[in-house]
Design an enzyme around this catalytic site. Structure first.
Site, PDB file in Angstrom:
ATOM      1  N   LYS A  46      -3.805 -19.077 -20.229  1.00  0.00           N
ATOM      2  CA  LYS A  46      -3.782 -18.571 -21.609  1.00  0.00           C
ATOM      3  C   LYS A  46      -2.832 -17.379 -21.718  1.00  0.00           C
ATOM      4  O   LYS A  46      -2.109 -17.226 -22.701  1.00  0.00           O
ATOM      5  CB  LYS A  46      -5.195 -18.147 -22.056  1.00  0.00           C
ATOM      6  CG  LYS A  46      -6.104 -19.316 -22.368  1.00  0.00           C
ATOM      7  CD  LYS A  46      -5.771 -19.914 -23.728  1.00  0.00           C
ATOM      8  CE  LYS A  46      -6.651 -21.050 -24.162  1.00  0.00           C
ATOM      9  NZ  LYS A  46      -6.571 -22.292 -23.466  1.00  0.00           N
ATOM     10  N   LYS A 102      -4.633 -33.842 -19.807  1.00  0.00           N
ATOM     11  CA  LYS A 102      -5.978 -34.176 -20.299  1.00  0.00           C
ATOM     12  C   LYS A 102      -5.928 -34.370 -21.822  1.00  0.00           C
ATOM     13  O   LYS A 102      -5.133 -33.719 -22.505  1.00  0.00           O
ATOM     14  CB  LYS A 102      -6.994 -33.091 -19.900  1.00  0.00           C
ATOM     15  CG  LYS A 102      -6.989 -31.847 -20.743  1.00  0.00           C
ATOM     16  CD  LYS A 102      -8.258 -31.021 -20.522  1.00  0.00           C
ATOM     17  CE  LYS A 102      -8.217 -29.813 -21.456  1.00  0.00           C
ATOM     18  NZ  LYS A 102      -9.400 -29.003 -21.479  1.00  0.00           N
ATOM     19  N   LYS A 143      -6.818 -31.886 -28.352  1.00  0.00           N
ATOM     20  CA  LYS A 143      -6.248 -31.752 -29.694  1.00  0.00           C
ATOM     21  C   LYS A 143      -4.991 -30.904 -29.675  1.00  0.00           C
ATOM     22  O   LYS A 143      -4.014 -31.202 -30.345  1.00  0.00           O
ATOM     23  CB  LYS A 143      -7.267 -31.077 -30.591  1.00  0.00           C
ATOM     24  CG  LYS A 143      -8.009 -32.072 -31.394  1.00  0.00           C
ATOM     25  CD  LYS A 143      -8.445 -31.505 -32.697  1.00  0.00           C
ATOM     26  CE  LYS A 143      -8.698 -32.667 -33.603  1.00  0.00           C
ATOM     27  NZ  LYS A 143      -9.770 -32.426 -34.527  1.00  0.00           N
TER      28      LYS A 143
HETATM   29  P1  TYM Z   1     -14.173 -27.580 -24.792  1.00  0.00           P
HETATM   30  O1  TYM Z   1     -14.481 -27.231 -26.186  1.00  0.00           O
HETATM   31  O2  TYM Z   1     -12.754 -27.479 -24.341  1.00  0.00           O
HETATM   32  O3  TYM Z   1     -14.641 -29.054 -24.477  1.00  0.00           O
HETATM   33  C1  TYM Z   1     -15.962 -29.527 -24.749  1.00  0.00           C
HETATM   34  C2  TYM Z   1     -16.421 -30.449 -23.624  1.00  0.00           C
HETATM   35  O4  TYM Z   1     -15.581 -31.608 -23.566  1.00  0.00           O
HETATM   36  C3  TYM Z   1     -15.046 -31.754 -22.255  1.00  0.00           C
HETATM   37  N1  TYM Z   1     -13.681 -32.315 -22.394  1.00  0.00           N
HETATM   38  C4  TYM Z   1     -13.202 -33.320 -21.662  1.00  0.00           C
HETATM   39  N2  TYM Z   1     -13.745 -34.047 -20.678  1.00  0.00           N
HETATM   40  C5  TYM Z   1     -12.974 -35.023 -20.137  1.00  0.00           C
HETATM   41  N3  TYM Z   1     -11.694 -35.280 -20.516  1.00  0.00           N
HETATM   42  C6  TYM Z   1     -11.111 -34.575 -21.498  1.00  0.00           C
HETATM   43  N4  TYM Z   1      -9.875 -34.839 -21.873  1.00  0.00           N
HETATM   44  C7  TYM Z   1     -11.863 -33.524 -22.121  1.00  0.00           C
HETATM   45  N5  TYM Z   1     -11.591 -32.625 -23.102  1.00  0.00           N
HETATM   46  C8  TYM Z   1     -12.718 -31.891 -23.255  1.00  0.00           C
HETATM   47  C9  TYM Z   1     -15.043 -30.347 -21.659  1.00  0.00           C
HETATM   48  O5  TYM Z   1     -15.048 -30.353 -20.257  1.00  0.00           O
HETATM   49  C10 TYM Z   1     -16.317 -29.772 -22.239  1.00  0.00           C
HETATM   50  O6  TYM Z   1     -17.445 -30.128 -21.464  1.00  0.00           O
HETATM   51  N6  TYM Z   1     -15.583 -23.397 -22.411  1.00  0.00           N
HETATM   52  C11 TYM Z   1     -16.082 -24.624 -22.976  1.00  0.00           C
HETATM   53  C12 TYM Z   1     -17.153 -24.399 -24.023  1.00  0.00           C
HETATM   54  C13 TYM Z   1     -18.359 -23.621 -23.572  1.00  0.00           C
HETATM   55  C14 TYM Z   1     -19.364 -24.054 -22.669  1.00  0.00           C
HETATM   56  C15 TYM Z   1     -20.318 -22.988 -22.622  1.00  0.00           C
HETATM   57  C16 TYM Z   1     -19.553 -25.198 -21.901  1.00  0.00           C
HETATM   58  C17 TYM Z   1     -18.699 -22.391 -24.032  1.00  0.00           C
HETATM   59  N7  TYM Z   1     -19.870 -22.005 -23.462  1.00  0.00           N
HETATM   60  C18 TYM Z   1     -21.436 -23.059 -21.804  1.00  0.00           C
HETATM   61  C19 TYM Z   1     -20.699 -25.268 -21.098  1.00  0.00           C
HETATM   62  C20 TYM Z   1     -21.606 -24.196 -21.054  1.00  0.00           C
HETATM   63  C21 TYM Z   1     -14.915 -25.363 -23.634  1.00  0.00           C
HETATM   64  O7  TYM Z   1     -13.957 -24.739 -24.035  1.00  0.00           O
HETATM   65  O8  TYM Z   1     -15.103 -26.712 -23.817  1.00  0.00           O
END
Ligand code: TYM
Length: 324
Positions: free
Chosen positions: A112, A192, A195
């Site tokens: 980032k 991956k 969006k």
């Molecule tokens: P985020 O918002 O990027 O994604 C949400 C969930 O979707 C999964 N994911 C994917 N899995 C497989 N292939 C992909 N292309 C793909 N894109 C997204 C992510 O692994 C995630 O599980 N930091 C986290 C949000 C968060 C969180 C938490 C998660 C905040 N607090 C506490 C678990 C526990 C995030 O940005 O996910």
């Protein structure tokens, strides 16, 4: 008492098949055996957002997807992070036991810092601490996530261990739970699905939009002409067929290898498979779109139930830290 499950996702609006296969599918299945808490993490989103006008709409769209995918507000707690502000207090308290070096080493922070050099804010450094606070506020032991979140989960475990060591056993060490598809690649077949990379297929897209997106997917780069033999094992379209046309997967591979099928037909078939598999989801979603008040009630009820647990944990933490 049932073990608790917690997971969060940023309010990116309509979800894509990477979110679904990597995480949401797991969220839904876990509801059978655990008390599940799923959170739309709007505060985390502020670490990268410069414009926040669309935030409320994104939260609403995302909750529609969660509900249509089978998250059940009767069984699980579905809520928005900022509606339970105790998480920010816990974040500050946990930050006192988190060495800065642990945070500046995190790969996503470095990434980032590289991609938004004009906005390396304090919140970005604390991102994994806030994630830890999310999880431990509910004393969750199981965290369903995609593979990209594993380094954050590892850090959460370290913070928990350190807290428990200094102040006595308070939190369970959270364990990540991956799906069988922890990493879904995007239409480029390289990165991956995301969006922000514009390589996604939205769950809620129309059949025609889905077809258009799929037709733009990259396939085996070595296959330049229809008559060239293909290599399904390097082709992301073939990988996606595993989920949407599982019964034909070997046949598709054989036909690709000896050039009996071209990439265009292969993608047409994938689009059909996706549209067929997602039709029930899309119907349920359309019904929910017509009930915006219901979605608001789900979110309000989720915050209410999450708040009750949060207060209990936070009081215990303050006692342990000598604040009460
Ligand atoms: P985020 O918002 O990027 O994604 C949400 C969930 O979707 C999964 N994911 C994917 N899995 C497989 N292939 C992909 N292309 C793909 N894109 C997204 C992510 O692994 C995630 O599980 N930091 C986290 C949000 C968060 C969180 C938490 C998660 C905040 N607090 C506490 C678990 C526990 C995030 O940005 O996910």
């Amino acid at each position: 008492m049932k073990d608790r499950v917690f997971s969060g996702a940023r309010p990116t609006g309509r979800q894509h098949i990477g979110n679904y296969l990597g995480a949401i599918q797991n969220y839904v299945g876990l509801q059978e055996d655990y008390q599940c808490i799923y959170c739309i993490v709007d505060i985390h989103a502020l670490t990268t957002l410069e414009a926040t006008e669309g935030l409320q709409e994104n939260i609403h769209e995302m909750m529609l997807d969660w509900l249509a995918a089978g998250l059940d507000p009767e069984r699980s707690i579905l809520f928005v992070q900022s509606h339970v502000p105790q998480v920010m207090e816990l974040h500050t308290l946990l930050s006192m036991v988190t060495p800065l070096g642990w945070l500046t080493r995190v790969a996503t922070f470095k990434e980032k810092a590289r991609t938004q050099p004009h906005n390396i804010n304090y919140g970005l450094v604390g991102y994994p601490v806030l994630m830890t606070a999310d999880i431990v506020l509910y004393k969750a032991g199981i965290v369903p996530v995609g593979e990209d979140q594993l380094p954050h989960l590892e850090l959460a475990r370290e913070i928990v261990r350190r807290f428990n060591y200094i102040f006595g056993d308070t939190f369970p060490e959270p364990e990540a739970k991956l799906t069988t598809t922890p990493l879904v690649l995007g239409l480029d077949g390289v990165k991956k699905m995301s969006k922000s990379l514009n390589n996604e297929i939205e769950l809620a897209a129309s059949a025609e939009e889905t077809r258009e997106r799929v037709m733009s997917a990259f396939t085996d780069p070595a296959r330049r002409y229809r008559s060239d033999p293909g290599h399904p094992e390097v082709c992301n379209v073939w990988r996606l067929h595993h989920f949407f046309n599982p019964d034909q997967i070997d046949e598709i591979a054989d036909e690709c290898r000896d050039a009996r099928r071209g990439c265009v037909e292969c993608k047409e078939q994938l689009a059909e498979g996706i549209n067929l598999a997602l039709a029930p989801f899309r119907n349920r979603r359309a019904e929910l779109v017509a009930r915006p008040q219901y979605v608001k009630e789900v979110i309000a009820d989720g915050a209410h139930r999450a708040h009750a647990i949060a207060i209990e944990t936070l009081t215990e933490v303050k006692e342990r830290m000598g604040l009460i």
